[in-house]
Design an enzyme around this catalytic site. Structure first.
Site, PDB file in Angstrom:
ATOM      1  N   GLY A  37       0.817  -1.227   0.000  1.00 25.33           N
ATOM      2  CA  GLY A  37       0.000   0.000   0.000  1.00 25.33           C
ATOM      3  C   GLY A  37       0.841   1.263   0.000  1.00 25.33           C
ATOM      4  N   GLY A 178       5.749  24.758   6.444  1.00 26.73           N
ATOM      5  CA  GLY A 178       5.208  24.379   5.133  1.00 26.73           C
ATOM      6  C   GLY A 178       3.698  24.264   5.226  1.00 26.73           C
ATOM      7  N   ALA A 181      -0.740  20.806   1.275  1.00 26.96           N
ATOM      8  CA  ALA A 181      -1.838  19.981   1.789  1.00 26.96           C
ATOM      9  C   ALA A 181      -1.431  19.233   3.062  1.00 26.96           C
ATOM     10  CB  ALA A 181      -2.280  19.003   0.716  1.00 26.96           C
ATOM     11  N   ILE A 182      -0.227  18.649   3.065  1.00 29.42           N
ATOM     12  CA  ILE A 182       0.186  17.831   4.214  1.00 29.42           C
ATOM     13  C   ILE A 182       0.318  18.695   5.470  1.00 29.42           C
ATOM     14  CG2 ILE A 182       2.051  16.379   5.148  1.00 29.42           C
ATOM     15  CD1 ILE A 182       2.543  15.364   2.309  1.00 29.42           C
ATOM     16  N   HIS A 441     -31.686  18.873  -5.459  1.00 29.67           N
ATOM     17  CA  HIS A 441     -31.873  19.787  -4.326  1.00 29.67           C
ATOM     18  C   HIS A 441     -32.334  18.999  -3.104  1.00 29.67           C
ATOM     19  CE1 HIS A 441     -32.857  23.412  -2.129  1.00 29.67           C
ATOM     20  NE2 HIS A 441     -34.023  22.852  -1.816  1.00 29.67           N
TER      21      HIS A 441
END
Ligand SMILES: Cc1cc2nc3c(=O)[nH]c(=O)nc-3n(C[C@H](O)[C@H](O)[C@H](O)COP(=O)(O)OP(=O)(O)OC[C@H]3O[C@@H](n4cnc5c(N)ncnc54)[C@H](O)[C@@H]3O)c2cc1C
Length: 462
Positions: A37, A178, A181-182, A441
């Site tokens: 993985g 930083g 995203a991480i 909706h």
């Protein structure tokens, strides 16, 4: 030859490649030195989302009154939260084991090195070495946390993402260096659980690859959630000799010293290209990544590379798509080249971010005459019923031909919505076609239709 195809590395690049290869009738093996993985399932996409879910549930519990429920004081044991995340990762990794068996792919555990003559040598955990050969060798060895010279990781006080996913105790304070995203996901998780978090970002905006309006909105939301944010700032040095860490941070107004229990370095990744035999075989690299052509062939015939180890977007879905394209081409199928301009990117803090295509600035720089539409979730019935209407959908169209140039969303649930824009762009759908595609909706997806309507001066609900 032992195999038709050998894949090195079992991340979302490697294992997906192996499955597609097996589906196409290739005799396939996959070699992995850690867990099936790769980073995505074990130390990336999946365990971070498990932590973020715990943070979200914790937040909901503490805001029970907002939903008409009785007030509850949420509490938690930090190790249990980490343990849940590790359990989710382990379950997913076991799932890959099952998929390998199902597809009759040989799994070889050990550290692989490519050799001349389409061979791969594998050093097993017991020290034994075995050699295998294949017509096609696909390198998918991924990447690791990037270390800056002035921010060396000791794994305890200055950590990378692996440690951040498995800390034994919750730090009281954390500096996140930083804000990609991480960095932002960890900052949000730890802050929601009660850690005092400061983000230090070198660029003028956090999540710097996003549309500027999205970056600014996220900055406001995270500050509201109690996260301190320093932009145009860089960590010059860290001192770990005392109890916690002292970080010397250079800002426009001069240097400041920040103190925290832990510094998390989230400044990007370094591809795993060392000690895997590239030099011996003669496979060319450039600036730390393996060079490939549009079909992922390296400079040496019979050897290919995909995923984080090549210079394309470092995302799980990119790695998988590259692997599938690579083996389908090997099979001789009629294959479309990957369109790297239509890759969605998601960040799973709250509010979430999801985007695809050009930002407004990029569209203007490319010389497009554009139509921009924006719809806030505060005007969405579903978002208001959800008790979470922070954010908006922004769409950018080419004014001349109606091409959907970019879609940028921020809000709870937007990562599940971006695929609409990806598919529409793939099918070269125009703004008017989106407008005439009736959206259900009440859903958050109506905000996409309304943002498009706003671009064409036809918005209904604002
Ligand atoms: C904290 C974090 C969160 C992330 N979240 C997301 C997200 O939400 N969405 C997203 O799309 N992406 C996310 N990513 C990025 C994503 O994890 C990577 O883009 C993806 O895992 C790359 O896949 P890959 O197959 O190229 O490599 P990897 O997943 O890195 O897998 C490479 C594998 O190769 C093995 N290997 C290396 N060298 C050898 C060798 N010599 N012999 C045998 N095996 C070897 C490694 O052990 C590893 O298992 C995240 C990353 C991090 C760190």
């Amino acid at each position: 030859m032992n195999y038709d195809i050998i894949v090195i590395g079992s991340g979302p690049g490697g294992y997906v490649t192996a499955i597609r290869a097996a589906q196409l009738g290739f005799k396939t093996a996959i070699i992995e030195k850690e867990n099936l993985g790769g980073i995505c399932l074990n130390w990336g996409c999946i365990p971070t989302k498990a932590l973020l879910k715990s943070a979200q549930v914790f937040k909901y519990i503490n805001h029970a009154e907002d939903f008409g429920l009785n007030k509850v004081e949420g509490s938690f044991d930090f190790p249990n939260v980490i343990q849940r995340s590790r359990g989710v990762a382990n379950r997913m990794s076991k799932g890959i084991e099952f998929l390998m068996k199902k597809n009759k792919i040989d799994v070889i555990f050990g550290t692989a090195t490519v050799k001349k003559g389409k061979k791969v040598s594998v050093e097993k955990k017991d020290g034994g070495v075995e050699e295998f050969s294949a017509e096609h060798i696909i390198i998918a060895t991924g990447a690791r946390s990037r270390e800056l010279p002035n921010l060396p990781q000791d794994g305890k006080k200055v950590i990378g993402y692996r440690q951040a996913l498995s800390l034994p105790n919750q730090p009281k304070s954390m500096i996140v260096v930083g804000s990609g995203a991480i960095g932002v996901e960890f900052a949000y998780f730890y802050a929601t659980m009660g850690t005092k978090v400061t983000i230090v970002e070198f660029m003028p905006n956090i999540v710097p690859v996003e549309d500027e309006e999205v970056s600014k909105h996220l900055e406001k939301s995270l500050k509201k959630a109690g996260i301190e944010i320093m932009t145009n700032a860089s960590v010059e040095a860290v001192d770990t000799t005392g109890n916690g860490v002292k970080a010397n941070v250079k800002t426009a107004k001069g240097n400041v010293t920040l103190e925290a229990d832990i510094v998390l370095s989230a400044v990007g990744i370094t591809a795993n290209i060392e000690n895997i035999g590239l030099e011996e075989v003669g496979i060319q690299t450039d600036r730390g990544r393996i060079l490939v052509n549009e079909w992922y062939q390296t400079s040496v015939p019979g050897y290919y590379a995909i995923g984080d180890v090549i210079p394309t977007q470092a995302l799980a879905h990119v790695a998988s798509a590259e692997g599938i394209t690579c083996v389908e081409k090997i099979k001789g199928l009629s294959v479309e080249k990957m369109n790297y301009g239509n890759i969605p990117g998601c960040t799973y803090c709250l509010p979430e971010i999801a985007s695809v295509g050009l930002t407004e600035k990029q569209a203007k720089e490319k010389g497009y005459e554009i139509k921009v539409g924006k719809f806030p979730f505060s005007a969405s019935g579903k978002a208001t019923a959800n008790g979470d209407n922070d954010g908006f959908v922004k769409v950018i169209f080419d004014a001349k031909y109606g091409e959907w140039l970019g879609c940028h969303m921020i809000g709870n649930g937007v990562t599940e919505m971006i695929a609409e824009a990806v598919v529409a762009r793939k099918l070269e759908t125009t703004g008017h076609e989106i407008l005439k595609a009736v959206h259900p909706h009440p859903t958050l997806s109506e905000a996409v239709m309304e943002a498009v309507a706003a671009a064409y001066g036809e918005v209904i609900h604002i």
